[in-house]
Design a protein around this motif. Structure first.
Motif, PDB file in Angstrom:
ATOM      1  N   SER A  21       0.823  -1.205   0.000  1.00  0.00           N
ATOM      2  CA  SER A  21       0.000   0.000   0.000  1.00  0.00           C
ATOM      3  C   SER A  21       0.861   1.260   0.000  1.00  0.00           C
ATOM      4  O   SER A  21       1.999   1.257   0.459  1.00  0.00           O
ATOM      5  N   VAL A  22       0.302   2.314  -0.526  1.00  0.00           N
ATOM      6  CA  VAL A  22       0.981   3.600  -0.638  1.00  0.00           C
ATOM      7  C   VAL A  22       0.746   4.437   0.606  1.00  0.00           C
ATOM      8  O   VAL A  22       1.604   5.197   1.014  1.00  0.00           O
ATOM      9  N   LEU A  23      -0.426   4.257   1.222  1.00  0.00           N
ATOM     10  CA  LEU A  23      -0.826   5.058   2.374  1.00  0.00           C
ATOM     11  C   LEU A  23      -1.188   4.174   3.551  1.00  0.00           C
ATOM     12  O   LEU A  23      -1.586   3.028   3.385  1.00  0.00           O
ATOM     13  N   VAL A  24      -1.066   4.745   4.744  1.00  0.00           N
ATOM     14  CA  VAL A  24      -1.506   4.077   5.958  1.00  0.00           C
ATOM     15  C   VAL A  24      -2.231   5.115   6.813  1.00  0.00           C
ATOM     16  O   VAL A  24      -1.876   6.290   6.806  1.00  0.00           O
ATOM     17  N   THR A  51      -1.790  14.434  10.158  1.00  0.00           N
ATOM     18  CA  THR A  51      -1.167  13.159  10.498  1.00  0.00           C
ATOM     19  C   THR A  51      -2.140  11.996  10.431  1.00  0.00           C
ATOM     20  O   THR A  51      -1.788  10.886  10.777  1.00  0.00           O
ATOM     21  N   LEU A  52      -3.383  12.213   9.996  1.00  0.00           N
ATOM     22  CA  LEU A  52      -4.340  11.125   9.886  1.00  0.00           C
ATOM     23  C   LEU A  52      -3.953  10.146   8.789  1.00  0.00           C
ATOM     24  O   LEU A  52      -4.240   8.973   8.868  1.00  0.00           O
ATOM     25  N   ILE A  53      -3.300  10.647   7.757  1.00  0.00           N
ATOM     26  CA  ILE A  53      -2.875   9.823   6.631  1.00  0.00           C
ATOM     27  C   ILE A  53      -1.364   9.966   6.503  1.00  0.00           C
ATOM     28  O   ILE A  53      -0.839  11.073   6.515  1.00  0.00           O
ATOM     29  N   GLN A  54      -0.685   8.846   6.383  1.00  0.00           N
ATOM     30  CA  GLN A  54       0.771   8.879   6.254  1.00  0.00           C
ATOM     31  C   GLN A  54       1.184   8.091   5.023  1.00  0.00           C
ATOM     32  O   GLN A  54       0.616   7.048   4.721  1.00  0.00           O
ATOM     33  N   GLY A  55       2.166   8.609   4.330  1.00  0.00           N
ATOM     34  CA  GLY A  55       2.684   7.923   3.163  1.00  0.00           C
ATOM     35  C   GLY A  55       3.665   6.843   3.547  1.00  0.00           C
ATOM     36  O   GLY A  55       4.508   7.042   4.413  1.00  0.00           O
ATOM     37  N   VAL A  56       3.555   5.704   2.915  1.00  0.00           N
ATOM     38  CA  VAL A  56       4.467   4.592   3.173  1.00  0.00           C
ATOM     39  C   VAL A  56       5.597   4.604   2.154  1.00  0.00           C
ATOM     40  O   VAL A  56       6.765   4.512   2.497  1.00  0.00           O
ATOM     41  N   SER A  57       5.237   4.730   0.895  1.00  0.00           N
ATOM     42  CA  SER A  57       6.230   4.754  -0.173  1.00  0.00           C
ATOM     43  C   SER A  57       6.565   6.204  -0.535  1.00  0.00           C
ATOM     44  O   SER A  57       5.980   7.141  -0.007  1.00  0.00           O
ATOM     45  N   ALA A  65       2.132  15.007   1.099  1.00  0.00           N
ATOM     46  CA  ALA A  65       2.699  16.360   1.184  1.00  0.00           C
ATOM     47  C   ALA A  65       1.869  17.343   0.363  1.00  0.00           C
ATOM     48  O   ALA A  65       1.606  18.468   0.812  1.00  0.00           O
ATOM     49  N   LEU A  66       1.444  16.944  -0.825  1.00  0.00           N
ATOM     50  CA  LEU A  66       0.583  17.807  -1.641  1.00  0.00           C
ATOM     51  C   LEU A  66      -0.760  18.056  -0.960  1.00  0.00           C
ATOM     52  O   LEU A  66      -1.276  19.173  -0.961  1.00  0.00           O
ATOM     53  N   HIS A  67      -1.315  17.023  -0.347  1.00  0.00           N
ATOM     54  CA  HIS A  67      -2.575  17.157   0.388  1.00  0.00           C
ATOM     55  C   HIS A  67      -2.397  18.116   1.567  1.00  0.00           C
ATOM     56  O   HIS A  67      -3.245  18.977   1.812  1.00  0.00           O
ATOM     57  N   SER A  68      -1.303  17.990   2.285  1.00  0.00           N
ATOM     58  CA  SER A  68      -1.038  18.871   3.426  1.00  0.00           C
ATOM     59  C   SER A  68      -0.859  20.313   2.980  1.00  0.00           C
ATOM     60  O   SER A  68      -1.350  21.243   3.633  1.00  0.00           O
ATOM     61  N   PHE A  69      -0.169  20.513   1.859  1.00  0.00           N
ATOM     62  CA  PHE A  69      -0.005  21.860   1.324  1.00  0.00           C
ATOM     63  C   PHE A  69      -1.346  22.457   0.933  1.00  0.00           C
ATOM     64  O   PHE A  69      -1.608  23.631   1.166  1.00  0.00           O
ATOM     65  N   MET A  70      -2.228  21.628   0.346  1.00  0.00           N
ATOM     66  CA  MET A  70      -3.541  22.111  -0.026  1.00  0.00           C
ATOM     67  C   MET A  70      -4.353  22.495   1.209  1.00  0.00           C
ATOM     68  O   MET A  70      -5.065  23.494   1.205  1.00  0.00           O
TER      69      MET A  70
END
Length: 90
Positions: A21-24, A51-57, A65-70
């Motif tokens: 998976s890409v996200l956790v 911090t609800l969604i974290q990238g794994v890869s 990071a793009l979502h957080s910037f938005m």
């Protein structure tokens, strides 16, 4: 926010089964359906927690990071609009 939920779900489904998976999610395991992704995307906006969604890869980290910037951008736009409304009323 619905679009981000769809993007998160789609990228995670393209990546493959759970180990790839890409996200956790910080709240636990993400389900097979898209509801969890939409929910987490909306809660990140409402709770203002990125911090609800974290990238794994690497791809996952870039997308988060793009979502957080938005989210930051939406906050700045709202603050600027409030400032503009206060200036007009004075």
């Amino acid at each position: 926010m619905v679009a981000w939920g769809w993007i998160f779900w789609r990228l995670d489904r393209i990546a493959g089964p759970g180990e790839q998976s890409v996200l956790v999610a910080s709240e636990g395991r993400l389900g097979q359906g898209s509801f969890d992704y939409y929910y987490l995307s909306l809660m990140a906006l409402l709770a203002q927690k990125i911090t609800l969604i974290q990238g794994v890869s690497k791809l996952g980290k870039i997308i988060v990071a793009l979502h957080s910037f938005m989210l930051l951008d939406l906050g700045v736009i709202a603050l600027a609009r409030v400032y503009q409304l206060v200036q007009r009323s004075i």
